[in-house]
Scaffold this active site. Structure first.
Site, PDB file in Angstrom:
ATOM      1  N   SER A 114       0.811  -1.213   0.000  1.00 45.69           N
ATOM      2  CA  SER A 114       0.000   0.000   0.000  1.00 45.69           C
ATOM      3  C   SER A 114       0.846   1.265   0.000  1.00 45.69           C
ATOM      4  O   SER A 114       0.483   2.253  -0.646  1.00 45.69           O
ATOM      5  CB  SER A 114      -0.936  -0.002   1.209  1.00 45.69           C
ATOM      6  N   HIS A 173       0.460   4.293   4.548  1.00 45.37           N
ATOM      7  CA  HIS A 173      -0.257   4.879   3.423  1.00 45.37           C
ATOM      8  C   HIS A 173       0.089   6.356   3.266  1.00 45.37           C
ATOM      9  O   HIS A 173       0.431   6.820   2.169  1.00 45.37           O
ATOM     10  CB  HIS A 173      -1.767   4.730   3.634  1.00 45.37           C
TER      11      HIS A 173
END
Length: 230
Positions: A114, A173
């Site tokens: 991610s 993230h």
């Protein structure tokens, strides 16, 4: 059209996930390769790279690979395969380093591509800010927005999750977005640094020339004074 780096990343992530499912039945495969700050502190530095090829489940893998498949080819075609590899590695490893710093010594683990995917998402928003993207809200209602607002939406949501719930996953993230931006800005920073170095070099040379002229002027004054006495 799938570009070369995206193709290899799709294959590598999927293959690693399959191996992960099988190997975890017999050995602590995920434990060896997931990013665990306590283990990295004891020397397992390879986890900064390997954690990005592991995933916490099928949906985790599908979400990341779908995003890579949708946004990756356009970004790679725009910036070139070599630079794309650099972006992916910088965002992935950079996100891992931030998680390592924040969770230093902790036993919590992070897995997933991610961080790297969010770096690619940031690059897509920068390169194609006005390209329309359609979202299915609640998997039913289609909403279309420009890519720049799409990236801003995801960044805002992840920032809210990070502030409200914490967790190294959300931190990865947000960090991936930052390092993706940093990779894109790096050429500009290098150019500015080079210009600053050139300016310092010119200034230093001008000071040397000025000092030489002053010395020459003093010598000429001494010679003139000596000739006047003669």
């Amino acid at each position: 059209m799938i570009t070369p780096a995206v193709r290899w990343l799709l294959i590598a992530n999927t293959a690693t996930f399959v191996v992960q499912l099988v190997a975890d039945r017999f050995v602590p495969f995920t434990g060896w390769l997931a990013l665990t700050p306590a283990l990295v502190a004891r020397g397992a530095v390879w986890q900064l790279a390997t954690y990005a090829f592991l995933h916490g489940g099928v949906w985790h893998l599908l979400f990341n690979m779908f995003a890579l498949f949708i946004f990756g080819p356009s970004v790679e075609a725009r910036m070139g395969t070599r630079s794309f590899w650099g972006l992916y590695a910088t965002a992935g490893i950079g996100a891992g380093l931030v998680c390592l710093a924040v969770g230093w010594g902790g036993a919590g683990s992070v897995v997933g591509a991610s961080g790297a995917i969010f770096g690619i998402l940031l690059a897509f928003g920068v390169f194609f800010p006005y390209r329309p993207i359609t979202l299915l809200v609640f998997f039913v209602l289609p909403v279309t927005m420009q890519a720049r607002w799409f990236v801003a939406l995801f960044a805002g949501v992840e920032a809210l999750f990070l502030l409200s719930t914490g967790g190294l996953g959300h931190l990865a993230h947000v960090s991936g977005l930052f390092f993706g931006w940093a990779w894109l800005k790096a050429p500009e920073w290098r150019e500015r640094a080079g210009l600053a170095r050139r300016r310092r070099t010119v200034a230093r040379q001008m000071r040397i020339v000025h000092a030489a002229r002053e010395e020459e002027r003093r010598l000429q004054d001494d010679v003139d004074a000596l000739l006047d006495k003669i």
